[in-house]
Design an enzyme around this catalytic site. Sequence first.
Site, PDB file in Angstrom:
ATOM      1  N   GLY A  21       0.824  -1.209   0.000  1.00  0.00           N
ATOM      2  CA  GLY A  21       0.000   0.000   0.000  1.00  0.00           C
ATOM      3  C   GLY A  21       0.853   1.250   0.000  1.00  0.00           C
ATOM      4  O   GLY A  21       0.491   2.279   0.569  1.00  0.00           O
ATOM      5  N   ASP A  98       0.848  -7.420  -8.023  1.00  0.00           N
ATOM      6  CA  ASP A  98      -0.534  -7.905  -7.930  1.00  0.00           C
ATOM      7  C   ASP A  98      -0.567  -8.866  -6.751  1.00  0.00           C
ATOM      8  O   ASP A  98      -0.024  -9.976  -6.831  1.00  0.00           O
ATOM      9  CB  ASP A  98      -0.933  -8.604  -9.223  1.00  0.00           C
ATOM     10  CG  ASP A  98      -2.358  -9.169  -9.163  1.00  0.00           C
ATOM     11  OD1 ASP A  98      -3.023  -9.033  -8.104  1.00  0.00           O
ATOM     12  OD2 ASP A  98      -2.795  -9.768 -10.169  1.00  0.00           O
ATOM     13  N   ASP A 190      -2.103  -0.142  17.047  1.00  0.00           N
ATOM     14  CA  ASP A 190      -3.071   0.878  17.435  1.00  0.00           C
ATOM     15  C   ASP A 190      -2.238   2.122  17.675  1.00  0.00           C
ATOM     16  O   ASP A 190      -1.555   2.226  18.695  1.00  0.00           O
ATOM     17  CB  ASP A 190      -3.825   0.462  18.703  1.00  0.00           C
ATOM     18  CG  ASP A 190      -4.871   1.495  19.110  1.00  0.00           C
ATOM     19  OD1 ASP A 190      -4.734   2.666  18.701  1.00  0.00           O
ATOM     20  OD2 ASP A 190      -5.806   1.155  19.848  1.00  0.00           O
ATOM     21  N   HIS A 191      -2.257   3.049  16.741  1.00  0.00           N
ATOM     22  CA  HIS A 191      -1.281   4.137  16.802  1.00  0.00           C
ATOM     23  C   HIS A 191      -1.438   5.006  18.041  1.00  0.00           C
ATOM     24  O   HIS A 191      -0.505   5.707  18.430  1.00  0.00           O
ATOM     25  CB  HIS A 191      -1.335   4.992  15.527  1.00  0.00           C
ATOM     26  CG  HIS A 191      -2.547   5.864  15.400  1.00  0.00           C
ATOM     27  ND1 HIS A 191      -3.706   5.421  14.814  1.00  0.00           N
ATOM     28  CD2 HIS A 191      -2.774   7.142  15.786  1.00  0.00           C
ATOM     29  CE1 HIS A 191      -4.608   6.394  14.835  1.00  0.00           C
ATOM     30  NE2 HIS A 191      -4.064   7.446  15.414  1.00  0.00           N
ATOM     31  N   ASP A 248     -14.548   2.206  14.686  1.00  0.00           N
ATOM     32  CA  ASP A 248     -13.396   2.993  14.241  1.00  0.00           C
ATOM     33  C   ASP A 248     -12.591   3.546  15.408  1.00  0.00           C
ATOM     34  O   ASP A 248     -11.374   3.706  15.298  1.00  0.00           O
ATOM     35  CB  ASP A 248     -13.883   4.147  13.355  1.00  0.00           C
ATOM     36  CG  ASP A 248     -12.735   4.877  12.670  1.00  0.00           C
ATOM     37  OD1 ASP A 248     -11.885   4.202  12.074  1.00  0.00           O
ATOM     38  OD2 ASP A 248     -12.693   6.116  12.743  1.00  0.00           O
ATOM     39  N   HIS A 253      -8.966   2.452  20.178  1.00  0.00           N
ATOM     40  CA  HIS A 253      -8.344   3.565  20.886  1.00  0.00           C
ATOM     41  C   HIS A 253      -8.934   3.778  22.284  1.00  0.00           C
ATOM     42  O   HIS A 253      -8.203   3.895  23.273  1.00  0.00           O
ATOM     43  CB  HIS A 253      -8.500   4.866  20.099  1.00  0.00           C
ATOM     44  CG  HIS A 253      -7.972   4.805  18.708  1.00  0.00           C
ATOM     45  ND1 HIS A 253      -6.925   3.998  18.344  1.00  0.00           N
ATOM     46  CD2 HIS A 253      -8.354   5.462  17.573  1.00  0.00           C
ATOM     47  CE1 HIS A 253      -6.672   4.170  17.053  1.00  0.00           C
ATOM     48  NE2 HIS A 253      -7.532   5.039  16.576  1.00  0.00           N
TER      49      HIS A 253
END
Length: 520
Positions: A21, A98, A190-191, A248, A253
């Site tokens: 990505g 791919d 988990d930033h 989300d 968080h």
Amino acid sequence: MADEIKQNAIAAAGAVYYLFGATGDLARRKLFPALFSLYREGKLAEDFAVVGLARRPRTDEQFRADVYESIGEFCRYKADDEALWNKFAEHFVYMSLDINNVDGFRELSALTKKLDAKFSIPGNRLFYLALAPELFGSVSFHLRDGGLLESQGWKRLVIEKPFGYDLESARKLNEQLSQVFKEEEIFRIDHYLGKEMVQNIQVIRFANAFFEPLWNNRHIANVQITLSETVGVEERGGYYDKSGALRDMTQNHMLQMLAMIAMEPPSRLHPEDLRDEKVKVLRSLRPFESSKEVNEHVVRGQYSEGSLKGKPLPGYRQEDSVNPNSTTETYLAARVFVDNFRWAGVPFYLRTGKRLPVKTTEVVVEFKNVPNNVMFAGHHDLAPNLLVIRVNPMEGIYIKINAKKPGVDNVIQPVAMEFCQSCQVGLNTPEAYERLIYDAARGDSTYFTRWDEVAQAWAFVDRIAAAWRENSSSLQFYPAGSWGPERTEQLLAQDGFHWWPVNGQDEDNVIWISGSPNAK
């Protein structure tokens, strides 16, 4: 200055970093700047390589130009030293891939061998999947079948949230990954756990003798955790409409910050010991047994048209890629309980939402007040003591106490003392992704989520999601630019509490002690 920083840094072991990505927004905003900051500070030595992987065709030169542009826009350091930049950039290569074709992974394996030889890399592999979670399993299988795991060094898989959509999908995903990687090789990011002040929670608690004796239900009245955003869904409407605030923000968080606040002291400073204690907290969360309980303890909201600072704002249903009849929540407030000896009876109030008045992440610990009608309490309306941990955007610690007003007899007023970390060290503190990539490269899993943590969190929020599916009328609307549905205030008022001001927006009668950055 850069040389001084490098001399004090400990470089992670050399490795090939595979960024799946690599043409996406996460790589541009976070990953490329994080890697450059690590290199600038000497935490990446010369024995590393970064392979950008995505479907679209790019040359190495185009890829490096993208990285340079990213650093100029988002990095806390600038690539203004041409020699340093050129040395850094030569470690970056790009390959169009791919991910559904295993032959491409075999080509990637051949490229890796060349990079190992060129940069003297000892066979270590770090795979960063900035991809949709449904692709994690198939990519892992292709890494194995393409020969990329057949090396003498370590191999680690770093994956972004969301980890599944619910407990069932998360369990299936984990089963797929477990066929290729061991649990200790899987680093679930988990930033928020990489943020300076979230990591500081355990230091504040366990390195200060006057906090730990008070850190329990005998002295703490409630805990408030706020994670508010002023933005709407922006270009993420398509993703967000299938996710919402529960999945989300809350499942990861919010519950992670709750666990850091509520956990018992670990027996050792070892990653697994700390993660063991967080799991115990999540297991102790009181589950909602019925839709009625969910409706009593959880507020579900969605922003409608409104305004902020005179600027008109659209409603959620008017946003791009959002279903005009969507019932997806953009706001959640909840009252939850941790049923163990330390916290029994203490409400934890959580709130998170989009299009709120202030962008902030804060934890407020409200202590129980002194007994009524005893000494000063009998003659004054005393405010409770507060400990506030400011996580974002300003970092620091704020304590509110009661004190005599100078020069006036028998007048007591709240005063505030603050350590403003952002004021002391500036806004140039390491970004969360820098810390987490560095930790993953060193094999330190302290601030990554283990599978049992993920499973317990999903088990808790799945009950809320199920209740909402049964009762779509539970959705309440709030004007964009406000603090959410009116019932959010009632949630605390029922217990005799209220939400405390956030982000330094304290009451006018609070006096800041001389020397504090907000002193009036």
